[in-house]
Design an enzyme around this catalytic site. Sequence first.
Site, PDB file in Angstrom:
ATOM      1  N   ARG A   1     -10.842 -24.065  14.131  1.00 32.47           N
ATOM      2  CA  ARG A   1     -10.925 -23.146  12.951  1.00 32.47           C
ATOM      3  C   ARG A   1     -11.811 -24.013  11.600  1.00 32.47           C
ATOM      4  NH1 ARG A   1      -7.603 -19.367  10.096  1.00 32.47           N
ATOM      5  NH2 ARG A   1      -7.524 -19.623   7.825  1.00 32.47           N
TER       6      ARG A   1
ATOM      7  N   GLU B   1     -12.573  -8.475   8.147  1.00 32.76           N
ATOM      8  CA  GLU B   1     -11.921  -8.919   9.335  1.00 32.76           C
ATOM      9  C   GLU B   1     -12.469  -8.063  10.256  1.00 32.76           C
ATOM     10  OE1 GLU B   1     -10.109 -11.653   9.647  1.00 32.76           O
ATOM     11  OE2 GLU B   1      -9.284 -11.898   7.855  1.00 32.76           O
TER      12      GLU B   1
ATOM     13  N   HIS C   1     -14.830 -19.538   9.614  1.00 30.65           N
ATOM     14  CA  HIS C   1     -14.033 -20.045  10.593  1.00 30.65           C
ATOM     15  C   HIS C   1     -14.752 -20.176  11.730  1.00 30.65           C
ATOM     16  CE1 HIS C   1     -10.749 -18.789   7.431  1.00 30.65           C
ATOM     17  NE2 HIS C   1     -10.930 -19.851   7.497  1.00 30.65           N
ATOM     18  N   SER C   2     -14.948 -21.444  12.488  1.00 31.86           N
ATOM     19  CA  SER C   2     -15.778 -21.443  13.614  1.00 31.86           C
ATOM     20  C   SER C   2     -15.290 -20.929  14.724  1.00 31.86           C
ATOM     21  CB  SER C   2     -16.004 -22.862  13.800  1.00 31.86           C
ATOM     22  OG  SER C   2     -14.655 -23.740  13.759  1.00 31.86           O
ATOM     23  N   ARG C   3     -14.081 -20.547  15.087  1.00 34.41           N
ATOM     24  CA  ARG C   3     -13.603 -19.989  16.267  1.00 34.41           C
ATOM     25  C   ARG C   3     -13.857 -18.461  16.253  1.00 34.41           C
ATOM     26  NH1 ARG C   3      -7.133 -21.027  15.876  1.00 34.41           N
ATOM     27  NH2 ARG C   3      -6.539 -19.826  14.025  1.00 34.41           N
ATOM     28  N   GLU C   4     -14.115 -17.599  15.119  1.00 34.27           N
ATOM     29  CA  GLU C   4     -14.490 -16.463  14.943  1.00 34.27           C
ATOM     30  C   GLU C   4     -15.848 -15.859  15.479  1.00 34.27           C
ATOM     31  OE1 GLU C   4     -13.362 -15.563  11.037  1.00 34.27           O
ATOM     32  OE2 GLU C   4     -11.180 -16.397  11.645  1.00 34.27           O
TER      33      GLU C   4
ATOM     34  N   ASN D   1     -12.105 -21.727   3.972  1.00 31.47           N
ATOM     35  CA  ASN D   1     -11.605 -20.605   3.220  1.00 31.47           C
ATOM     36  C   ASN D   1     -10.412 -20.633   2.342  1.00 31.47           C
ATOM     37  OD1 ASN D   1     -12.705 -18.155   2.257  1.00 31.47           O
ATOM     38  ND2 ASN D   1     -11.057 -16.847   3.545  1.00 31.47           N
ATOM     39  N   ARG D   2      -9.978 -21.986   2.174  1.00 32.07           N
ATOM     40  CA  ARG D   2      -8.965 -22.295   1.286  1.00 32.07           C
ATOM     41  C   ARG D   2      -9.242 -23.349  -0.013  1.00 32.07           C
ATOM     42  NH1 ARG D   2      -7.472 -18.595   3.807  1.00 32.07           N
ATOM     43  NH2 ARG D   2      -5.243 -18.008   4.668  1.00 32.07           N
TER      44      ARG D   2
ATOM     45  N   TYR E   1      -2.187 -11.004   3.215  1.00 34.54           N
ATOM     46  CA  TYR E   1      -1.114 -12.034   2.964  1.00 34.54           C
ATOM     47  C   TYR E   1      -1.814 -12.731   1.802  1.00 34.54           C
ATOM     48  CZ  TYR E   1      -3.463 -14.449   6.889  1.00 34.54           C
ATOM     49  OH  TYR E   1      -4.464 -14.971   7.387  1.00 34.54           O
TER      50      TYR E   1
ATOM     51  N   HIS F   1     -15.138 -12.220   8.759  1.00 30.44           N
ATOM     52  CA  HIS F   1     -14.223 -12.759   9.454  1.00 30.44           C
ATOM     53  C   HIS F   1     -13.959 -12.202  10.584  1.00 30.44           C
ATOM     54  CE1 HIS F   1     -12.802 -16.089   6.709  1.00 30.44           C
ATOM     55  NE2 HIS F   1     -13.913 -15.522   5.701  1.00 30.44           N
ATOM     56  N   SER F   2     -13.134 -12.749  11.386  1.00 26.49           N
ATOM     57  CA  SER F   2     -12.510 -11.811  12.398  1.00 26.49           C
ATOM     58  C   SER F   2     -10.850 -12.398  12.587  1.00 26.49           C
ATOM     59  CB  SER F   2     -13.097 -11.860  13.940  1.00 26.49           C
ATOM     60  OG  SER F   2     -12.990 -12.896  14.492  1.00 26.49           O
ATOM     61  N   TYR F   3     -10.004 -11.693  12.925  1.00 27.60           N
ATOM     62  CA  TYR F   3     -10.005 -10.306  13.626  1.00 27.60           C
ATOM     63  C   TYR F   3      -8.955  -9.510  12.691  1.00 27.60           C
ATOM     64  CZ  TYR F   3      -5.564 -11.994  15.885  1.00 27.60           C
ATOM     65  OH  TYR F   3      -4.643 -12.421  16.093  1.00 27.60           O
TER      66      TYR F   3
END
Lengths: 310, 93
Positions: free
Chosen positions: A128, A271, A70-73, A145-146, A249, A197-199
Amino acid sequence: RARSTGTFSYTTYHTLEEIDEFIDLLVAENPNLVSKIEIGNSYEGRPLNVLKFSTGGSNRPAIWIDTGIHSREWVTQATGIWFAKKITEDYGQDETLTAILDSMDIFLEIVTNPDGFAYTHSSNRLWRKTRSINAGSSCVGVDPNRNWDAGFGLTGASSNPCSETYHGKSAFSEVEVKSVVDFVTNHGNIKAFISIHSYSQLLMYPYGYTATQATHQAELDEVAKAAVDNLASLYGTKYEYGSTITTIYQASGSSIDWTYNSGIKYSYTFELRDTGYYGFLLPAKQIIPTAQETWLGLITIMDYTLNHPY
Amino acid sequence: KEDFSGHQVLRISTANEAQVEKVRELEKLEHLQLDFWRGPSYPSIPIDVRVPFPSVQSVKVFLEANGIKYSTMIEDVQLLLDEEQEEMLAFRS
């Protein structure tokens, strides 16, 4: 620009070009330990670079680590850079890592979604997804990641291309995902797969798409507990752990569910920091503490993988 | 570059499944352009959502009308992004 990985700044966020330069410097400085593998090209044609840490042998059992799907992490890519340097520094010095690398290889993909990452630097810091065009929609990108073939398209992903959790038109439709899948499948001897990943400060294991417990739930849980305990020993950072579906989730089509179903028992997702002050905008001064503590969790899982072959 | 001035990140704390369901309703309202950093799941798990400036009022009214607690995790996203950019530029210079 850094002339060596010794003068590279690990305390700031970097562009894709700077990360690529870092990778090349690290390989040049450690030719007997580190090599760069290109496992494919992204949707926009960028190389998908993976660092291979190996002390020899052929098709040794291996550990896969990816950061930044996920690029924004941003803290995850920054952490990946720090890990890469740490591995080169600790080999031959740290008993645990040396034992791991004397028997196993480590593969590290620092920027798993380079198109998205470049886009976070050029246009939208909070992007993302991938950057692939979705036919019939003005919305761009798929949540990588889906997009894995594990409960693909079930509850826990969106069928709306405008959603941040859009699963894509079919499993493995994203070349960034398919390239990892092909690499892992062709390698055939990957024993641990760790996606970062984060967060939220979590350590999770399968499953995310179903409430059914993983066959090795008890063992995965025990290792996760040891990892988060070790992680917390440095700065007291508290992590929760458990299966994805019970810890955060329901999420379908995620990487570690596919790797687990494909026979990679030690499949985990971290995370990283924090728990609700900065989210994806973690200040750069926290990069090193985050990486240091995560390394302790990571080395726990890697050490267990070495000592519990299957 | 996309401007996030006035965007807030709200932390929503739900007390029960009915409140989680209410937030899911919010999630479906595409015109609000919400970006769930941490989506709705179980009542005990906080929900974090980036709310664009034009939607801030509507979202807060919705939450308050339904008795759902929230706090502001990030007051102005762009301010944090500006700080981040300044740090990167300072490093380069």
